[in-house]
Scaffold this active site. Structure first.
Site, short mmCIF file in Angstrom:
data_model
loop_
_atom_site.label_atom_id
_atom_site.label_comp_id
_atom_site.label_asym_id
_atom_site.label_seq_id
_atom_site.Cartn_x
_atom_site.Cartn_y
_atom_site.Cartn_z
N HIS A 52 0.82 -1.16 -0.06
CA HIS A 52 0.06 -0.20 -0.20
C HIS A 52 0.78 1.34 0.07
O HIS A 52 1.84 1.23 0.94
CB HIS A 52 -0.95 0.04 1.28
CG HIS A 52 -1.68 -1.04 1.17
ND1 HIS A 52 -2.12 -1.97 2.30
CD2 HIS A 52 -2.56 -1.66 0.28
CE1 HIS A 52 -2.85 -2.94 1.99
NE2 HIS A 52 -3.12 -2.92 0.88
N GLU A 55 1.58 3.84 3.00
CA GLU A 55 2.11 3.29 4.29
C GLU A 55 3.69 3.67 4.47
O GLU A 55 4.66 2.69 4.17
CB GLU A 55 1.81 1.78 4.51
CG GLU A 55 0.22 1.64 4.74
CD GLU A 55 -0.15 0.33 4.58
OE1 GLU A 55 0.63 -0.76 4.65
OE2 GLU A 55 -1.29 -0.27 4.62
N HIS A 142 3.89 -3.22 7.13
CA HIS A 142 2.65 -2.21 6.76
C HIS A 142 2.60 -1.26 8.04
O HIS A 142 3.06 -1.46 8.97
CB HIS A 142 1.33 -3.17 6.51
CG HIS A 142 1.28 -3.95 5.27
ND1 HIS A 142 0.23 -3.67 4.45
CD2 HIS A 142 1.83 -5.08 5.27
CE1 HIS A 142 0.50 -4.48 3.62
NE2 HIS A 142 1.47 -5.32 3.81
N GLU A 206 2.01 -5.17 10.95
CA GLU A 206 1.52 -3.85 11.27
C GLU A 206 2.21 -3.07 12.40
O GLU A 206 2.24 -3.61 13.24
CB GLU A 206 -0.03 -4.08 11.53
CG GLU A 206 -0.57 -4.70 10.40
CD GLU A 206 -1.02 -3.81 9.29
OE1 GLU A 206 -0.73 -2.52 9.16
OE2 GLU A 206 -1.79 -4.32 8.26
#
Length: 328
Positions: A52, A55, A142, A206
């Site tokens: 993405h 990010e 991420h 994450e």
């Protein structure tokens, strides 16, 4: 400064190589950089980021590692592949250009012909080209759209009945990632692809919340950055003994997809991941379908009402005792 092994001045680096004191750096494609130590250890390590494009913190972590390798400030012991997955989305400052790339792996890219579909297919090819050693690792880095009650967490992809590894859980805890989300079904994420197709230890990691370039507090990633560097620069990590008390584990309860144009979430945009709601609380409305909390302790994660029709708009998870895991 590294010596240049291929012509690149005034041209793209793609297809060229450089040398550091102890490794060859190969530029396979835009954002695809392979580090081949002269005397490699027994691990193959992949760090991917920017699946993405907005990010940014993982991009900065990867950028700084590559910079230090090229400057001979980080000597790499194990073969390492850096994948900056979606450069076009980075330039655009958006999550993606046409479609969510993290829904396009394990062959799902054959269902379309957008830049993300084509790039996902190439990324699979690069992973297959890279993995050679028996010990294979892939950390897909991420940051999340919203805040989280557990700031840093990792998704442990479906193991198809295989055990969960204490060493990897401990490594993630040393990175500051103390929360694990178990995925109990095949998916089309990048990390699951490496698990299923290449028998790698792979995770979607994450590391915090999405922020623009220049607004990340990089001190919050010090533990992760330190451990990533140790992983590729030392023959064997000196990890502490596994301690179940260091970990929070959640199991996926439900995946709620958006199937109607008038899909909506019944909580505010600033509600954090892993927020717990009371039994019976209305979580989402999808056309005529309503989704409520079905069991005590059920929490929300990855809510996004704006996903395309047919895609996941919300996961719910429930706590699981670490002792219930099949561990090796």
């Amino acid at each position: 400064m590294p010596d240049v092994l291929g012509p690149y001045e005034g041209e793209s680096l793609v297809g060229t190589a450089m040398r550091t004191k102890s490794a060859r750096i190969e530029f396979w494609d835009a954002g695809v950089i392979a580090v081949e130590p002269d005397q490699p250890g027994d691990k193959d390590v992949i760090f991917s980021c920017a699946v993405h494009g907005d990010e940014t913190a993982p991009i900065e972590i990867v950028r700084d590692m590559i910079t230090d390798i090229l400057a001979d400030n980080l000597a790499v012991t194990h073969r390492t592949l850096f994948l900056i997955a979606n450069p076009a989305a980075i330039v655009n400052g958006t999550r993606f250009i046409d479609v969510n790339m993290n829904r396009l792996f394990s062959g799902a890219h054959v269902q379309g012909d957008t830049p993300e579909h084509r790039r996902a297919a190439k990324l699979e090819q690069y992973v297959s080209r890279f993995f050679k050693q028996q010990r294979r690792y892939h950390y897909d880095l991420h940051t999340a759209i919203r805040d989280s009650a557990h700031e840093k967490f990792a998704v442990y992809p479906f193991t198809h009945g295989g055990p969960y590894k204490k060493e990897q859980l401990t490594f993630l805890a040393e990175c500051g990632v103390d929360t694990i989300l178990l995925n109990q079904a095949p998916t089309t994420t990048f990390s699951y692809y490496s698990v299923r197709e290449h028998n790698a230890d792979a995770f979607t990691v994450e590391l915090g919340k999405v922020r623009p370039f220049g607004e990340n507090d990089m001190s919050r990633f010090t533990d992760a950055d330190t451990m990533f560097r140790k992983l590729i620069s030392t023959s064997e990590l000196d990890l502490p003994k596994f301690d179940s008390n260091r970990h929070h584990v959640y199991d996926v309860s439900r995946s709620i997809d958006r199937t109607a144009e008038d899909f909506r979430l019944n909580f505010a945009d600033n509600v954090a991941n892993f927020t717990e709601f009371e039994l019976g609380h209305l979580l989402a409305v999808d056309g005529e379908n309503e989704y409520t909390v079905e069991q005590p302790g059920e929490r929300i994660i990855f809510p996004n009402a704006k996903v395309a029709l047919g895609q996941r708009a919300l996961l719910t998870v429930v706590p699981m005792p670490v002792e219930n895991l099949k561990l090796v």
